[in-house]
Design a protein around this motif. Structure first.
Motif, PDB file in Angstrom:
ATOM      1  N   ASP A 111       7.518  -0.264  -8.783  1.00 45.65           N
ATOM      2  CA  ASP A 111       8.601  -0.419  -7.824  1.00 45.65           C
ATOM      3  C   ASP A 111       8.082  -0.210  -6.417  1.00 45.65           C
ATOM      4  OD1 ASP A 111      10.435  -0.894  -9.781  1.00 45.65           O
ATOM      5  OD2 ASP A 111      11.067   1.198  -9.947  1.00 45.65           O
ATOM      6  N   MET A 112       8.672  -0.953  -5.503  1.00 46.77           N
ATOM      7  CA  MET A 112       8.281  -0.795  -4.107  1.00 46.77           C
ATOM      8  C   MET A 112       8.828   0.524  -3.581  1.00 46.77           C
ATOM      9  SD  MET A 112       8.729  -4.572  -2.491  1.00 46.77           S
ATOM     10  CE  MET A 112       8.520  -3.896  -0.882  1.00 46.77           C
ATOM     11  N   GLU A 113       8.006   1.225  -2.851  1.00 42.15           N
ATOM     12  CA  GLU A 113       8.440   2.461  -2.220  1.00 42.15           C
ATOM     13  C   GLU A 113       9.291   2.093  -1.016  1.00 42.15           C
ATOM     14  OE1 GLU A 113       6.547   6.258   0.122  1.00 42.15           O
ATOM     15  OE2 GLU A 113       5.230   4.900  -0.940  1.00 42.15           O
ATOM     16  N   ARG A 114      10.456   2.655  -0.943  1.00 38.80           N
ATOM     17  CA  ARG A 114      11.343   2.393   0.189  1.00 38.80           C
ATOM     18  C   ARG A 114      11.423   3.641   1.050  1.00 38.80           C
ATOM     19  NH1 ARG A 114      11.649  -2.825   1.027  1.00 38.80           N
ATOM     20  NH2 ARG A 114      12.090  -3.918  -0.872  1.00 38.80           N
ATOM     21  N   GLY A 115      11.781   3.443   2.258  1.00 39.37           N
ATOM     22  CA  GLY A 115      11.888   4.541   3.205  1.00 39.37           C
ATOM     23  C   GLY A 115      11.043   4.229   4.421  1.00 39.37           C
ATOM     24  N   LEU A 165       3.960  -4.073  -0.454  1.00 34.77           N
ATOM     25  CA  LEU A 165       4.629  -3.499   0.713  1.00 34.77           C
ATOM     26  C   LEU A 165       5.836  -4.320   1.146  1.00 34.77           C
ATOM     27  CD1 LEU A 165       1.554  -2.356   2.778  1.00 34.77           C
ATOM     28  CD2 LEU A 165       3.219  -0.916   1.609  1.00 34.77           C
ATOM     29  N   ILE A 166       5.859  -5.581   0.755  1.00 37.64           N
ATOM     30  CA  ILE A 166       7.037  -6.402   1.025  1.00 37.64           C
ATOM     31  C   ILE A 166       7.438  -7.109  -0.266  1.00 37.64           C
ATOM     32  CG2 ILE A 166       6.530  -6.720   3.486  1.00 37.64           C
ATOM     33  CD1 ILE A 166       5.564  -9.561   2.822  1.00 37.64           C
ATOM     34  N   SER A 167       8.721  -7.345  -0.392  1.00 35.69           N
ATOM     35  CA  SER A 167       9.252  -8.004  -1.585  1.00 35.69           C
ATOM     36  C   SER A 167       9.194  -9.521  -1.423  1.00 35.69           C
ATOM     37  CB  SER A 167      10.702  -7.571  -1.801  1.00 35.69           C
ATOM     38  OG  SER A 167      11.510  -8.084  -0.745  1.00 35.69           O
ATOM     39  N   LYS A 226       7.574  -9.723  14.962  1.00 39.77           N
ATOM     40  CA  LYS A 226       8.582  -8.693  15.249  1.00 39.77           C
ATOM     41  C   LYS A 226       9.316  -8.310  13.964  1.00 39.77           C
ATOM     42  CE  LYS A 226       9.487 -10.011  20.043  1.00 39.77           C
ATOM     43  NZ  LYS A 226      10.472 -10.609  20.970  1.00 39.77           N
ATOM     44  N   LYS A 227       9.699  -9.314  13.209  1.00 37.90           N
ATOM     45  CA  LYS A 227      10.413  -9.072  11.953  1.00 37.90           C
ATOM     46  C   LYS A 227       9.507  -8.354  10.955  1.00 37.90           C
ATOM     47  CE  LYS A 227      14.214  -9.664   9.636  1.00 37.90           C
ATOM     48  NZ  LYS A 227      15.424  -8.955  10.070  1.00 37.90           N
ATOM     49  N   LEU A 228       8.241  -8.744  10.910  1.00 41.90           N
ATOM     50  CA  LEU A 228       7.296  -8.104   9.999  1.00 41.90           C
ATOM     51  C   LEU A 228       7.155  -6.617  10.329  1.00 41.90           C
ATOM     52  CD1 LEU A 228       4.074  -9.483   8.573  1.00 41.90           C
ATOM     53  CD2 LEU A 228       4.004  -7.265   9.661  1.00 41.90           C
ATOM     54  N   ILE A 229       7.019  -6.295  11.596  1.00 40.45           N
ATOM     55  CA  ILE A 229       6.884  -4.889  12.002  1.00 40.45           C
ATOM     56  C   ILE A 229       8.160  -4.121  11.666  1.00 40.45           C
ATOM     57  CG2 ILE A 229       6.639  -3.353  14.005  1.00 40.45           C
ATOM     58  CD1 ILE A 229       4.671  -5.513  15.144  1.00 40.45           C
ATOM     59  N   GLU A 230       9.302  -4.760  11.853  1.00 44.04           N
ATOM     60  CA  GLU A 230      10.582  -4.133  11.497  1.00 44.04           C
ATOM     61  C   GLU A 230      10.630  -3.826   9.994  1.00 44.04           C
ATOM     62  OE1 GLU A 230      15.086  -5.759  10.974  1.00 44.04           O
ATOM     63  OE2 GLU A 230      14.040  -6.369  12.806  1.00 44.04           O
ATOM     64  N   ILE A 231      10.211  -4.785   9.188  1.00 45.40           N
ATOM     65  CA  ILE A 231      10.206  -4.590   7.731  1.00 45.40           C
ATOM     66  C   ILE A 231       9.182  -3.524   7.335  1.00 45.40           C
ATOM     67  CG2 ILE A 231       9.619  -5.708   5.534  1.00 45.40           C
ATOM     68  CD1 ILE A 231      10.957  -8.272   6.689  1.00 45.40           C
ATOM     69  N   GLY A 256       7.713   2.320   3.566  1.00 45.73           N
ATOM     70  CA  GLY A 256       7.229   3.544   2.953  1.00 45.73           C
ATOM     71  C   GLY A 256       6.017   4.167   3.615  1.00 45.73           C
ATOM     72  N   TYR A 257       5.562   5.213   2.986  1.00 48.87           N
ATOM     73  CA  TYR A 257       4.497   6.063   3.517  1.00 48.87           C
ATOM     74  C   TYR A 257       3.179   5.317   3.721  1.00 48.87           C
ATOM     75  CZ  TYR A 257       1.331   9.972   4.098  1.00 48.87           C
ATOM     76  OH  TYR A 257       0.389  10.826   4.600  1.00 48.87           O
ATOM     77  N   ASN A 258       2.859   4.396   2.839  1.00 53.32           N
ATOM     78  CA  ASN A 258       1.565   3.707   2.891  1.00 53.32           C
ATOM     79  C   ASN A 258       1.599   2.394   3.668  1.00 53.32           C
ATOM     80  OD1 ASN A 258       0.171   5.645   1.329  1.00 53.32           O
ATOM     81  ND2 ASN A 258       1.146   4.814  -0.504  1.00 53.32           N
ATOM     82  N   ALA A 259       2.657   2.155   4.393  1.00 53.86           N
ATOM     83  CA  ALA A 259       2.807   0.870   5.086  1.00 53.86           C
ATOM     84  C   ALA A 259       1.677   0.615   6.084  1.00 53.86           C
ATOM     85  CB  ALA A 259       4.161   0.796   5.782  1.00 53.86           C
ATOM     86  N   LEU A 260       1.298   1.614   6.852  1.00 52.35           N
ATOM     87  CA  LEU A 260       0.247   1.395   7.849  1.00 52.35           C
ATOM     88  C   LEU A 260      -1.095   1.105   7.181  1.00 52.35           C
ATOM     89  CD1 LEU A 260      -0.550   1.207  10.818  1.00 52.35           C
ATOM     90  CD2 LEU A 260      -1.026   3.653  10.764  1.00 52.35           C
ATOM     91  N   SER A 261      -1.417   1.844   6.141  1.00 50.62           N
ATOM     92  CA  SER A 261      -2.676   1.591   5.422  1.00 50.62           C
ATOM     93  C   SER A 261      -2.707   0.171   4.869  1.00 50.62           C
ATOM     94  CB  SER A 261      -2.855   2.588   4.275  1.00 50.62           C
ATOM     95  OG  SER A 261      -3.016   3.881   4.772  1.00 50.62           O
ATOM     96  N   GLY A 262      -1.598  -0.256   4.297  1.00 49.38           N
ATOM     97  CA  GLY A 262      -1.520  -1.614   3.771  1.00 49.38           C
ATOM     98  C   GLY A 262      -1.602  -2.659   4.869  1.00 49.38           C
ATOM     99  N   PHE A 263      -1.000  -2.366   5.997  1.00 50.67           N
ATOM    100  CA  PHE A 263      -1.061  -3.277   7.139  1.00 50.67           C
ATOM    101  C   PHE A 263      -2.501  -3.405   7.629  1.00 50.67           C
ATOM    102  CE2 PHE A 263      -0.371  -4.076  11.795  1.00 50.67           C
ATOM    103  CZ  PHE A 263       0.108  -5.372  11.659  1.00 50.67           C
TER     104      PHE A 263
END
Length: 155
Positions: A2-6, A41-43, A64-69, A74-81
Motif C-alpha cells: 500500500d502507498m504510504e499516505r501523509g 510514491l504516486i498512484s 507544480k502538481k507533481l510537487i503538490e502530490i 509520505g515520509y520517503n517522498a523526497l528520497s524517491g524524488f
C-alpha cells in the motif's frame, strides 16, 4: 504494498520549496512520473492527473502538481524524488538539492543524494577517460594512415 499516505516531513518539503522555481522551470513531470510510480510514491490515478495537467497546461503546471502530490506522498517522498531525478538524468537538479540539504548528512535521503552525486561524478570521470582513449586511438589511426601513404608511395 500500500502507498504510504501523509505529508512528507517539513524539512524535506522546505528543500523542495527552496528549489521550487528551478524545479518547475527545468524539470518535466512526464520524465519523473514512471519512476515515482515504480517507487510507489504516486498512484495510477496520480499518474493520469499529472499527465493531463502537463498536457493541458504545460510543463510548469505539471511540475507544480507533481510537487503538490509529493507533499502528500509520505515520509520517503523526497528520497524517491531524488532517485527519480537521477534515473531521469536531472543532474543539475540533484546538485541544487544537494546544495540545499548539505547540513543534514545524517538523514537517509541526504546520504542517498550524496551517493547519487558521487555516482554522477564517477560517470563523468569515466566519460572523460573514454574521451581521452578515443582521441588517442584516433591519433594512432591517423599515424597509421600517414605511414600507410608513405609505404605505398615508395612502392
Amino acid at each position: 504494498m500500500d502507498m504510504e499516505r501523509g505529508r512528507m516531513p517539513d524539512k524535506d518539503y522546505r528543500i523542495l520549496q527552496e528549489n521550487y522555481v528551478y524545479l518547475i522551470q527545468n524539470c518535466q513531470a512526464r520524465y519523473l512520473i514512471p519512476h515515482l510510480h515504480q517507487l510507489n510514491l504516486i498512484s495510477t490515478d496520480n499518474m493520469v492527473v499529472l499527465e493531463n495537467e502537463e498536457e493541458s497546461k504545460g510543463h510548469e503546471a505539471g511540475m507544480k502538481k507533481l510537487i503538490e502530490i509529493l507533499n502528500w506522498s509520505g515520509y520517503n517522498a523526497l528520497s524517491g524524488f531524488i532517485t527519480s531525478l537521477q534515473r531521469a538524468g536531472y543532474t543539475q537538479a540533484l546538485q541544487n538539492l544537494q546544495a540545499t540539504g548539505i547540513d543534514n548528512n545524517n538523514d537517509d535521503h541526504y546520504q542517498l543524494l550524496n551517493k547519487v552525486m558521487n555516482d554522477v561524478k564517477q560517470l563523468k570521470e569515466n566519460d572523460l577517460r573514454k574521451d581521452k582513449q578515443i582521441k588517442k586511438l584516433q591519433y594512432e589511426v591517423e599515424l597509421l594512415k600517414i605511414k600507410g601513404k608513405k609505404l605505398f608511395s615508395t612502392i
